[in-house]
Design an enzyme around this catalytic site. Structure first.
Site, PDB file in Angstrom:
ATOM      1  N   ASP A  11      -8.365  42.459  -9.435  1.00 48.17           N
ATOM      2  CA  ASP A  11      -9.302  43.315 -10.164  1.00 48.17           C
ATOM      3  C   ASP A  11      -9.670  44.511  -9.291  1.00 48.17           C
ATOM      4  OD1 ASP A  11     -11.425  44.447 -11.507  1.00 48.17           O
ATOM      5  OD2 ASP A  11     -12.688  42.657 -11.442  1.00 48.17           O
ATOM      6  N   ASN A  25      -9.540  57.782 -20.584  1.00 48.17           N
ATOM      7  CA  ASN A  25      -9.001  58.589 -21.688  1.00 48.17           C
ATOM      8  C   ASN A  25      -9.600  59.991 -21.579  1.00 48.17           C
ATOM      9  OD1 ASN A  25     -11.549  58.629 -23.151  1.00 48.17           O
ATOM     10  ND2 ASN A  25     -11.115  56.473 -23.585  1.00 48.17           N
ATOM     11  N   GLY A  33      -9.732  48.101 -21.317  1.00 46.76           N
ATOM     12  CA  GLY A  33      -8.881  47.886 -20.145  1.00 46.76           C
ATOM     13  C   GLY A  33      -9.607  48.160 -18.835  1.00 46.76           C
ATOM     14  N   VAL A  34      -8.898  48.787 -17.918  1.00 45.94           N
ATOM     15  CA  VAL A  34      -9.460  49.034 -16.585  1.00 45.94           C
ATOM     16  C   VAL A  34     -10.648  49.999 -16.665  1.00 45.94           C
ATOM     17  CG1 VAL A  34      -7.873  50.928 -15.944  1.00 45.94           C
ATOM     18  CG2 VAL A  34      -8.812  49.427 -14.180  1.00 45.94           C
ATOM     19  N   ASP A  35     -10.609  50.914 -17.608  1.00 49.07           N
ATOM     20  CA  ASP A  35     -11.698  51.876 -17.832  1.00 49.07           C
ATOM     21  C   ASP A  35     -12.996  51.129 -18.143  1.00 49.07           C
ATOM     22  OD1 ASP A  35     -12.933  54.320 -18.182  1.00 49.07           O
ATOM     23  OD2 ASP A  35     -12.022  54.734 -20.132  1.00 49.07           O
ATOM     24  N   SER A 118      -1.429  53.992 -17.494  1.00 51.60           N
ATOM     25  CA  SER A 118      -0.683  54.139 -18.762  1.00 51.60           C
ATOM     26  C   SER A 118       0.100  52.904 -19.202  1.00 51.60           C
ATOM     27  CB  SER A 118       0.292  55.339 -18.731  1.00 51.60           C
ATOM     28  OG  SER A 118      -0.384  56.553 -18.905  1.00 51.60           O
ATOM     29  N   THR A 119       0.089  51.826 -18.390  1.00 54.41           N
ATOM     30  CA  THR A 119       0.958  50.693 -18.763  1.00 54.41           C
ATOM     31  C   THR A 119       0.245  49.646 -19.623  1.00 54.41           C
ATOM     32  OG1 THR A 119       0.463  49.339 -16.796  1.00 54.41           O
ATOM     33  CG2 THR A 119       2.254  50.949 -16.617  1.00 54.41           C
ATOM     34  N   GLY A 120      -1.024  49.937 -20.004  1.00 51.05           N
ATOM     35  CA  GLY A 120      -1.753  49.015 -20.872  1.00 51.05           C
ATOM     36  C   GLY A 120      -1.727  49.524 -22.298  1.00 51.05           C
ATOM     37  N   TYR A 122      -1.743  52.404 -23.404  1.00 57.03           N
ATOM     38  CA  TYR A 122      -0.900  53.588 -23.600  1.00 57.03           C
ATOM     39  C   TYR A 122       0.606  53.274 -23.605  1.00 57.03           C
ATOM     40  CZ  TYR A 122      -4.929  56.762 -23.279  1.00 57.03           C
ATOM     41  OH  TYR A 122      -6.101  57.454 -23.503  1.00 57.03           O
TER      42      TYR A 122
HETATM   43  P1  ADP Z   1      -3.961  52.857 -20.159  1.00 59.89           P
HETATM   44  O1  ADP Z   1      -4.740  53.307 -21.363  1.00 59.89           O
HETATM   45  O2  ADP Z   1      -3.789  53.956 -19.134  1.00 59.89           O
HETATM   46  O3  ADP Z   1      -2.696  52.178 -20.531  1.00 59.89           O
HETATM   47  P2  ADP Z   1      -5.233  50.272 -19.565  1.00 59.89           P
HETATM   48  O4  ADP Z   1      -6.566  50.045 -18.952  1.00 59.89           O
HETATM   49  O5  ADP Z   1      -5.039  49.794 -20.963  1.00 59.89           O
HETATM   50  O6  ADP Z   1      -4.965  51.849 -19.423  1.00 59.89           O
HETATM   51  O7  ADP Z   1      -4.110  49.638 -18.661  1.00 59.89           O
HETATM   52  C1  ADP Z   1      -3.708  50.155 -17.435  1.00 59.89           C
HETATM   53  C2  ADP Z   1      -3.421  49.012 -16.489  1.00 59.89           C
HETATM   54  O8  ADP Z   1      -4.645  48.512 -15.974  1.00 59.89           O
HETATM   55  C3  ADP Z   1      -2.730  47.819 -17.165  1.00 59.89           C
HETATM   56  O9  ADP Z   1      -1.599  47.469 -16.363  1.00 59.89           O
HETATM   57  C4  ADP Z   1      -3.788  46.722 -17.144  1.00 59.89           C
HETATM   58  O10 ADP Z   1      -3.183  45.434 -16.959  1.00 59.89           O
HETATM   59  C5  ADP Z   1      -4.577  47.111 -15.920  1.00 59.89           C
HETATM   60  N1  ADP Z   1      -5.948  46.577 -15.806  1.00 59.89           N
HETATM   61  C6  ADP Z   1      -6.796  46.150 -16.761  1.00 59.89           C
HETATM   62  N2  ADP Z   1      -7.957  45.737 -16.216  1.00 59.89           N
HETATM   63  C7  ADP Z   1      -7.848  45.909 -14.875  1.00 59.89           C
HETATM   64  C8  ADP Z   1      -8.702  45.663 -13.737  1.00 59.89           C
HETATM   65  N3  ADP Z   1      -9.933  45.154 -13.875  1.00 59.89           N
HETATM   66  N4  ADP Z   1      -8.222  45.961 -12.493  1.00 59.89           N
HETATM   67  C9  ADP Z   1      -6.989  46.487 -12.323  1.00 59.89           C
HETATM   68  N5  ADP Z   1      -6.152  46.748 -13.351  1.00 59.89           N
HETATM   69  C10 ADP Z   1      -6.566  46.457 -14.601  1.00 59.89           C
END
Ligand code: ADP
Length: 169
Positions: A11, A25, A33-35, A118-120, A122
């Site tokens: 994390d 975004n 997601g990470v945001d 971008s790998t989630g 997006y």
């Molecule tokens: P995007 O919209 O850029 O694709 P996402 O947040 O959906 O952003 O995904 C981007 C990456 O972040 C993905 O590989 C997802 O698995 C990862 N992710 C989600 N939560 C966390 C976290 N708490 N820490 C690190 N990476 C994360």
């Protein structure tokens, strides 16, 4: 593996680094997601500060304080949405990494943690995204002394395996 590039699975919000990177975004107002995880961990003050930044273009990066994170700064970047690969997605993702690393240097961040932008949601193909991330980071570090180390923080096993293989090859 080269000394200045590190890889972990976990994390990103708990990373003890100078700057944590957010895959935001273009509104910078928070999302999933990470945001979402970064906004929850940093606290509600982050959305207030982000609101004043007026959004962010794809490929660019903007910096806020880390607030309740261990990190001093959050570097927010906006990755491209994958639309098949003919819309300059690769170039835009490369721009994200260059922008992040320039901001890190500007703010004298010795240690930076970067998620798999971008790998989630997006849907950027993970293998190609990892190749771009590693290539751009190696390029930048080869001609800049700051940041000293970049840690790629992979949340999912698939990304972690891809990065491990690329960094070991
Ligand atoms: P995007 O919209 O850029 O694709 P996402 O947040 O959906 O952003 O995904 C981007 C990456 O972040 C993905 O590989 C997802 O698995 C990862 N992710 C989600 N939560 C966390 C976290 N708490 N820490 C690190 N990476 C994360």
């Amino acid at each position: 593996m080269e000394e200045r590039i590190k890889l972990i699975q976990g994390d990103i919000t708990i990373m003890p680094v100078d700057a944590v990177v957010n895959a935001a975004n273009s509104s910078l107002l928070g999302g999933g997601g990470v945001d979402g995880a970064i906004h929850r961990a940093a606290g509600p003050g982050l959305a207030e500060i982000c609101r004043l930044l007026g959004g962010c273009e794809v490929g660019e990066a903007k910096v806020t304080p880390g607030l309740h994170l261990h990190a001093k700064y959050i570097i927010h970047t906006v990755g491209p949405v994958w639309k098949g690969g003919k819309n300059e997605e690769a170039e835009k993702l490369a721009n994200c990494y260059r922008s992040i690393l320039l901001q890190a240097e500007l703010h004298e961040c010795n240690t930076v943690a970067i998620p798999n932008i971008s790998t989630g949601i997006y849907h950027f193909p993970k293998q190609l995204a990892a190749e771009i991330a590693i290539r751009e980071t190696r390029n930048f570090l080869s001609s800049h002394s700051v940041p000293v180390t970049v840690t790629f923080v992979c949340f999912d096993q698939e990304n972690f395996d891809i990065y491990r293989d690329l960094l070991n090859s």
